[in-house]
Scaffold this active site. Structure first.
Site, PDB file in Angstrom:
ATOM      1  N   GLU A 159       0.869  -1.523  -0.096  1.00 27.91           N
ATOM      2  CA  GLU A 159       0.100  -0.194  -0.276  1.00 27.91           C
ATOM      3  C   GLU A 159       0.478   1.369   0.151  1.00 27.91           C
ATOM      4  O   GLU A 159       0.262   1.954  -1.074  1.00 27.91           O
ATOM      5  CB  GLU A 159      -1.011  -0.274   1.123  1.00 27.91           C
ATOM      6  CG  GLU A 159      -1.497   0.983   1.063  1.00 27.91           C
ATOM      7  CD  GLU A 159      -2.942   1.880   2.182  1.00 27.91           C
ATOM      8  OE1 GLU A 159      -2.585   2.767   3.291  1.00 27.91           O
ATOM      9  OE2 GLU A 159      -2.614   0.316   2.848  1.00 27.91           O
TER      10      GLU A 159
ATOM     11  N   CYS B 248      -8.845   3.788   7.901  1.00 31.18           N
ATOM     12  CA  CYS B 248     -10.264   2.927   7.486  1.00 31.18           C
ATOM     13  C   CYS B 248     -11.551   2.796   7.952  1.00 31.18           C
ATOM     14  O   CYS B 248     -10.508   2.053   9.168  1.00 31.18           O
ATOM     15  CB  CYS B 248     -10.172   1.999   6.328  1.00 31.18           C
ATOM     16  SG  CYS B 248      -9.548   0.176   6.206  1.00 31.18           S
TER      17      CYS B 248
END
Length: 315
Positions: free
Chosen positions: A126, A197
């Site tokens: 990521e 998130c």
């Protein structure tokens, strides 16, 4: 024997979407389908997708020209996308929409030629994909994962500075790092919305609830799963016996000696079937003398659509 199951646990919307993209692509186009990196960081999921025709690659040059390629949920750099397009590949992007949000933010910083601090793990896919959204990031993008690294940063213009974070970090640890960054760089520009998130945060909150109730905690997830490792760290810091396991087969009977209350959760890339296998193993071990409790947590209703091309093909 009491078993406490954390809620929410297991698959998040981004993982669910990524897996469905791979499955639908195989169903529509037939195998093989190529996937750049592990679509999500879970051994069971990856092996299951291999069985139905997925081929996982680490280099774009390993994908035959004009083949179908899927990018993992972690996202990829612009250079990887460019390389894939050169090979005339049919591309489906399984990047989590919440990771894509961070990509949009760093592209904005790149256009402004602002310096950027990214809080995250340097070698995680990521982070590699996020850095790769910045044009010529050398001496412009700095990745840190601890407060101690802040003093080593060589920022040229503190008045033109952004920070972003990996989506799967420890909420508590990241907040401490952000506090320290803002103290040193008071004019730093924050993300429009927090980058960690909802699923990462919810699973961390849920494990904190069951920690108080149990003697031992099993976190179901793979060793390369960032969010699963963060859950393990939270449990381990509590002083409770904590184990990060891929499957029930890793459980040692000695771990269960003198245990009366067991907690179970699963990382965002771990399927529910693995949770149920652990529960069934414990039922057999304790000869069905088991009480199972679902510990309430945040209700998750988030869903992400798969790419339109796949939806249209299905219809």
């Amino acid at each position: 024997m009491n078993i406490f199951l954390a809620n929410p646990r297991g698959f998040c919307a981004g993982v669910d979407r990524a897996i469905n993209i791979v499955k639908n692509a195989i169903e529509i186009y037939g195998p093989p389908i190529y996937v750049y990196n592990e679509v999500v960081h879970n051994k069971y999921v990856v092996n299951s997708l291999k069985k139905i025709g997925s081929i996982f690659v680490k280099k774009i040059c390993d994908v035959p020209e004009k083949s179908i390629l899927i990018f993992s949920a972690h996202g990829v750099s612009k250079s990887i996308l460019k390389e894939a397009n050169k090979r005339k590949l049919i591309i489906f992007d399984a990047t989590c929409p919440l990771v894509s949000k961070v990509h949009h933010e760093i592209k904005r910083a790149s256009k402004l030629r602002s310096e950027v601090i990214i809080i995250g793990h340097k070698n995680h896919p990521e982070i590699i994909g996020t850095i790769g959204q910045y044009n010529n990031p050398n001496k412009k993008v700095f990745v840190i994962q601890s407060i101690e690294e802040i003093c080593k940063l060589k920022i040229k213009d503190p008045n033109n500075l952004f920070y972003f974070t990996q989506t799967t970090l420890s909420v508590d640890d990241t907040n401490k790092i952000i506090f320290a960054i803002k103290k040193k760089y008071p004019y730093i520009i924050e993300p429009r919305k927090k980058d960690i998130c909802y699923a990462t945060e919810n699973r961390q909150k849920s494990i904190k609830k069951i920690i108080k109730l149990v003697d031992i905690i099993f976190i179901i997830g793979s060793k390369n799963s960032s969010n699963s490792n963060r859950l393990f760290e939270i449990a381990n810091k509590s002083g409770k016996k904590s184990y990060l396991i891929d499957t029930y087969k890793e459980i040692k009977k000695s771990w269960l000696n003198g245990v009366n209350n067991i907690g179970i959760t699963a990382g965002a890339s771990a399927p529910e079937i693995l949770v149920q296998q652990v529960v069934n193993y414990l039922k057999i071990f304790y000869k069905n003398s088991v009480n199972i409790y679902q510990v309430d947590g945040d209700i998750e209703k988030t869903k992400f659509m798969i790419p339109k091309k796949l939806i249209l093909k299905i219809k």
